[in-house]
Design a protein around this motif. Structure first.
Motif, PDB file in Angstrom:
ATOM      1  N   ALA A 193      36.333  45.227  39.827  1.00 47.59           N
ATOM      2  CA  ALA A 193      35.301  44.903  40.981  1.00 47.59           C
ATOM      3  C   ALA A 193      36.279  44.748  42.326  1.00 47.59           C
ATOM      4  O   ALA A 193      37.917  44.775  42.157  1.00 47.59           O
ATOM      5  CB  ALA A 193      35.830  42.915  41.018  1.00 47.59           C
ATOM      6  N   PRO A 194      36.292  45.695  43.323  1.00 47.20           N
ATOM      7  CA  PRO A 194      36.665  46.146  44.491  1.00 47.20           C
ATOM      8  C   PRO A 194      38.097  44.929  45.305  1.00 47.20           C
ATOM      9  O   PRO A 194      36.762  43.769  45.370  1.00 47.20           O
ATOM     10  CB  PRO A 194      35.619  46.882  45.272  1.00 47.20           C
ATOM     11  CG  PRO A 194      34.422  45.848  44.915  1.00 47.20           C
ATOM     12  CD  PRO A 194      34.836  45.307  43.715  1.00 47.20           C
ATOM     13  N   GLU A 195      38.782  45.250  45.538  1.00 43.28           N
ATOM     14  CA  GLU A 195      39.883  44.861  46.083  1.00 43.28           C
ATOM     15  C   GLU A 195      39.677  44.337  47.520  1.00 43.28           C
ATOM     16  O   GLU A 195      40.485  43.594  48.235  1.00 43.28           O
ATOM     17  CB  GLU A 195      41.367  44.783  45.334  1.00 43.28           C
ATOM     18  CG  GLU A 195      41.617  46.096  45.426  1.00 43.28           C
ATOM     19  CD  GLU A 195      42.199  47.135  44.697  1.00 43.28           C
ATOM     20  OE1 GLU A 195      42.454  47.810  45.478  1.00 43.28           O
ATOM     21  OE2 GLU A 195      40.723  46.430  44.214  1.00 43.28           O
ATOM     22  N   GLY A 229      30.188  39.092  53.322  1.00 51.18           N
ATOM     23  CA  GLY A 229      29.399  39.102  54.418  1.00 51.18           C
ATOM     24  C   GLY A 229      29.214  40.366  54.650  1.00 51.18           C
ATOM     25  O   GLY A 229      27.624  40.811  54.760  1.00 51.18           O
ATOM     26  N   LEU A 230      29.815  41.549  54.858  1.00 54.40           N
ATOM     27  CA  LEU A 230      29.679  42.997  55.720  1.00 54.40           C
ATOM     28  C   LEU A 230      29.070  43.731  54.140  1.00 54.40           C
ATOM     29  O   LEU A 230      27.812  44.296  54.350  1.00 54.40           O
ATOM     30  CB  LEU A 230      31.311  43.747  55.245  1.00 54.40           C
ATOM     31  CG  LEU A 230      32.038  42.780  57.243  1.00 54.40           C
ATOM     32  CD1 LEU A 230      33.019  43.275  57.123  1.00 54.40           C
ATOM     33  CD2 LEU A 230      31.009  42.901  58.030  1.00 54.40           C
ATOM     34  N   SER A 258      33.901  38.871  44.032  1.00 53.22           N
ATOM     35  CA  SER A 258      34.653  37.116  44.202  1.00 53.22           C
ATOM     36  C   SER A 258      36.192  38.379  45.119  1.00 53.22           C
ATOM     37  O   SER A 258      36.035  37.233  45.011  1.00 53.22           O
ATOM     38  CB  SER A 258      34.774  36.910  43.220  1.00 53.22           C
ATOM     39  OG  SER A 258      34.980  38.485  42.176  1.00 53.22           O
ATOM     40  N   ARG A 259      36.822  39.197  44.346  1.00 49.62           N
ATOM     41  CA  ARG A 259      38.249  39.256  44.896  1.00 49.62           C
ATOM     42  C   ARG A 259      37.988  39.536  46.206  1.00 49.62           C
ATOM     43  O   ARG A 259      39.490  39.731  47.127  1.00 49.62           O
ATOM     44  CB  ARG A 259      38.278  40.637  44.134  1.00 49.62           C
ATOM     45  CG  ARG A 259      38.735  40.534  42.446  1.00 49.62           C
ATOM     46  CD  ARG A 259      39.225  41.718  42.035  1.00 49.62           C
ATOM     47  NE  ARG A 259      40.458  42.138  41.888  1.00 49.62           N
ATOM     48  CZ  ARG A 259      41.083  43.162  42.042  1.00 49.62           C
ATOM     49  NH1 ARG A 259      40.249  43.912  41.281  1.00 49.62           N
ATOM     50  NH2 ARG A 259      41.887  43.343  41.920  1.00 49.62           N
ATOM     51  N   MET A 260      37.077  39.726  47.146  1.00 50.96           N
ATOM     52  CA  MET A 260      36.760  39.995  48.512  1.00 50.96           C
ATOM     53  C   MET A 260      37.244  38.733  49.270  1.00 50.96           C
ATOM     54  O   MET A 260      36.352  37.949  48.549  1.00 50.96           O
ATOM     55  CB  MET A 260      36.318  40.565  49.076  1.00 50.96           C
ATOM     56  CG  MET A 260      36.453  42.665  48.138  1.00 50.96           C
ATOM     57  SD  MET A 260      35.042  43.387  49.195  1.00 50.96           S
ATOM     58  CE  MET A 260      33.182  43.393  48.735  1.00 50.96           C
TER      59      MET A 260
END
Length: 308
Positions: free
Chosen positions: A96-98, A63-64, A55-57
């Protein structure tokens, strides 16, 4: 469109992935026992788990990431239970990744790359082609792969390198012994990064079908590389090597060998190689130094040349 298709694939596979679609031999070593395709590997994350995690991206980066996840869970050459372990660790071992790439410790690809180490080089062993080809984008990072002092000989900058290659200069034999065919960032263990390559013979056959000289866009399409982003991208450098000498083993690639969203798993019916979406045959080899390259060829981006 592909992101929507991948979303549907991830939905179905993350919710109900089989433990192992491959046949198992019976205890007596005779007839093979059927596999329960409805059993979900223990710990396989759900779509809801990854919905929060991504969600943070940005929407494009999500999509990627979904493309990468879909390839992992759908690759029939990988054990779904082992894939489930990797994905569960991805969720549980950090926030979560940024961002998507490799630029930060908590970025999606950077973290996944570390976790995929147990799944590297797990495809079938195969006989390599007589001559392999690696495609590298021509950018500032390429200059850093050259031996000390070499870049100064060609101007010390990217335009100087491009002009030199257009006049016949070749980087083959001029790479640093610390430069490898695949390396995505500082701190990465290059020996845990299999190098992807195609066949020189197959490339020559593909080029013979073209009506125009080979361009960077042709290389990107055929080998499923990232296309030139703008007119400032010079093109690709094709590096030729002997996989029979440079590779201690050659395998059909799986989704465990890469975090690239451009990768596509090949079906088990493909026995001799993998297959890029654009049609190029693909293999993986334990990472090797670019000092093994025997010859090089610059394939320019036409818009860069015209702009220059």
């Amino acid at each position: 469109m592909r992101s929507l298709l991948m979303l549907g694939l991830v939905c179905s596979l993350l919710i109900a992935a089989p433990v192992d679609a491959r046949p198992k031999a019976s205890a007596e070593g005779g007839a093979e026992e059927p596999i329960d395709l409805d059993r979900v590997p223990r710990g396989m994350p759900t779509l809801e788990d990854f919905g929060y995690f991504l969600s943070r991206m940005s929407e494009m980066e999500q999509g990627l990431a979904l493309n990468v996840l879909a390839d992992l869970v759908s690759d029939s050459r990988l054990d779904p239970a082992e894939v489930a372990t990797v994905l569960r660790r991805m969720l549980d071992d950090g926030p979560a990744p940024e961002s998507f790439g490799y630029s930060c410790t908590n970025c999606f690809q950077r973290r996944l790359s570390d976790l995929l180490t147990p799944l590297r080089m797990r495809g079938p062993l195969v006989t390599p082609p007589a001559e392999g080809v690696v495609a590298l984008p021509v950018n500032g990072g390429l200059l850093k792969k050259l031996e000390k002092g070499v870049s100064e000989e060609i101007g010390g900058n990217l335009p100087g390198m491009v002009k030199a290659m257009l006049k016949g200069w070749t980087p083959a034999g001029k790479f640093s012994r610390y430069a490898y065919a695949r390396f995505h960032g500082r701190g990465a263990d290059v020996m845990q990064e299999p190098a992807f390559f195609t066949s020189a013979q197959a490339l020559a056959a593909h080029e013979a079908t073209l009506n125009e000289p080979l361009d960077a866009w042709d290389v990107a399409r055929w080998m499923s590389q990232r296309p030139p982003a703008n007119s400032y991208d010079p093109g690709y450098l094709l590096l030729y090597f002997d996989p029979n000498k440079s590779c201690r083993e050659v395998r059909v690639p799986t989704a465990g060998d890469t975090e690239r969203p451009e990768f596509r798993p090949s079906p088990a019916s493909e026995k001799g190689s993998g297959r890029a979406e654009g049609g190029a045959p693909e293999w993986v080899c334990p990472n090797f130094p670019l000092s093994e390259v025997t010859r090089a060829r610059f394939v320019p981006h036409d818009s860069y040349l015209k702009g220059g």
